[in-house]
Design a protein around this motif. Structure first.
Motif, PDB file in Angstrom:
ATOM      1  N   PRO A 119     -46.197 -59.130  42.884  1.00  0.00           N
ATOM      2  CA  PRO A 119     -45.541 -60.438  42.793  1.00  0.00           C
ATOM      3  C   PRO A 119     -46.329 -61.368  41.861  1.00  0.00           C
ATOM      4  CG  PRO A 119     -45.676 -59.715  45.081  1.00  0.00           C
ATOM      5  CD  PRO A 119     -46.484 -58.742  44.260  1.00  0.00           C
ATOM      6  N   LYS A 120     -45.636 -62.248  41.185  1.00  0.00           N
ATOM      7  CA  LYS A 120     -46.245 -63.137  40.169  1.00  0.00           C
ATOM      8  C   LYS A 120     -47.479 -63.861  40.680  1.00  0.00           C
ATOM      9  CE  LYS A 120     -43.471 -62.517  36.679  1.00  0.00           C
ATOM     10  NZ  LYS A 120     -43.901 -61.670  35.612  1.00  0.00           N
ATOM     11  N   LYS A 121     -47.427 -64.375  41.887  1.00  0.00           N
ATOM     12  CA  LYS A 121     -48.561 -65.128  42.429  1.00  0.00           C
ATOM     13  C   LYS A 121     -49.806 -64.246  42.549  1.00  0.00           C
ATOM     14  CE  LYS A 121     -49.737 -68.399  46.024  1.00  0.00           C
ATOM     15  NZ  LYS A 121     -49.270 -69.169  47.172  1.00  0.00           N
ATOM     16  N   ILE A 126     -55.223 -62.409  39.798  1.00  0.00           N
ATOM     17  CA  ILE A 126     -56.033 -61.362  39.186  1.00  0.00           C
ATOM     18  C   ILE A 126     -56.221 -61.639  37.687  1.00  0.00           C
ATOM     19  CG2 ILE A 126     -56.067 -58.913  38.543  1.00  0.00           C
ATOM     20  CD1 ILE A 126     -54.621 -58.411  41.249  1.00  0.00           C
ATOM     21  N   LEU A 127     -55.127 -61.941  37.004  1.00  0.00           N
ATOM     22  CA  LEU A 127     -55.166 -62.129  35.555  1.00  0.00           C
ATOM     23  C   LEU A 127     -56.023 -63.325  35.142  1.00  0.00           C
ATOM     24  CD1 LEU A 127     -51.466 -61.229  34.697  1.00  0.00           C
ATOM     25  CD2 LEU A 127     -53.493 -59.783  34.491  1.00  0.00           C
ATOM     26  N   LEU A 128     -56.171 -64.301  36.016  1.00  0.00           N
ATOM     27  CA  LEU A 128     -57.027 -65.451  35.700  1.00  0.00           C
ATOM     28  C   LEU A 128     -58.488 -65.038  35.541  1.00  0.00           C
ATOM     29  CD1 LEU A 128     -55.617 -68.250  38.046  1.00  0.00           C
ATOM     30  CD2 LEU A 128     -55.626 -68.230  35.538  1.00  0.00           C
ATOM     31  N   HIS A 129     -58.860 -63.926  36.158  1.00  0.00           N
ATOM     32  CA  HIS A 129     -60.257 -63.471  36.135  1.00  0.00           C
ATOM     33  C   HIS A 129     -60.533 -62.379  35.103  1.00  0.00           C
ATOM     34  CE1 HIS A 129     -59.803 -65.315  40.137  1.00  0.00           C
ATOM     35  NE2 HIS A 129     -61.023 -65.738  39.876  1.00  0.00           N
TER      36      HIS A 129
END
Length: 130
Positions: A119-121, A126-129
Motif C-alpha cells: 500500500p502507498k503509505k 520505506i522509500l523515504l529512507h
C-alpha cells in the motif's frame, strides 16, 4: 558472495526481517510481512535441479517474467524458483560463479518489486529512507 554476506545484505534492507516458518534451515526474508527472498542450503535431492544445488546455499528472489528467463539464459547457476512461482521467482545458486554486484542487484530488484506492491503509505515509509 557467501551465505553470511547474502544474509547481511538482505537484513540491511529497510524494515527487513527474518523468519523461519519452514524450520531453522530455511530463512525467509520479509519486508512489511511480504516475502522478498529465501536462503537455504541445497541438499542435492531437489527434483529437476540435476544436483546443481547440492552443498551450495541458494536464494530465491522475485523478478519480472522477462528478466527471469534472461537471467537463466545468462547464468547456469540461476534456475527457475525452487518451490516458487517459476515465472516470477528465480533460485540463485551461490556457487561463486555469479559476480557479487549482480547478486546484490538481483536482491535489490526483488526487494523493490515487493515494496512496489505494498500500500502507498507503507511504500512511502520505506522509500523515504532509500
Amino acid at each position: 558472495m557467501d551465505n553470511m554476506q547474502v544474509k547481511r545484505y538482505l537484513l540491511d534492507k529497510i524494515e527487513a526481517c527474518i523468519y523461519h516458518p519452514f524450520g531453522s534451515d530455511v530463512s525467509v526474508f520479509k519486508v512489511k510481512n511480504k516475502m522478498f527472498a529465501t536462503l537455504s542450503l541445497g541438499k542435492g535431492n531437489e527434483k529437476g535441479t540435476n544436483g546443481k544445488m547440492a552443498g551450495h546455499y541458494c536464494i530465491n528472489l522475485k523478478c519480472g517474467r522477462d528478466e527471469a528467463v534472461i537471467l537463466r539464459d545468462i547464468f547456469p547457476a540461476i534456475i527457475p524458483g525452487y518451490h516458487m512461482n517459476k515465472s516470477q521467482w528465480n533460485t540463485v545458486i551461490l556457487d561463486g560463479s555469479i559476480p557479487q554486484g549482480e547478486i546484490e542487484r538481483m536482491i535489490d530488484n526483488s526487494y523493490l518489486l515487493v515494496v512496489s506492491k505494498l500500500p502507498k503509505k507503507e511504500q512511502e515509509s520505506i522509500l523515504l529512507h532509500l
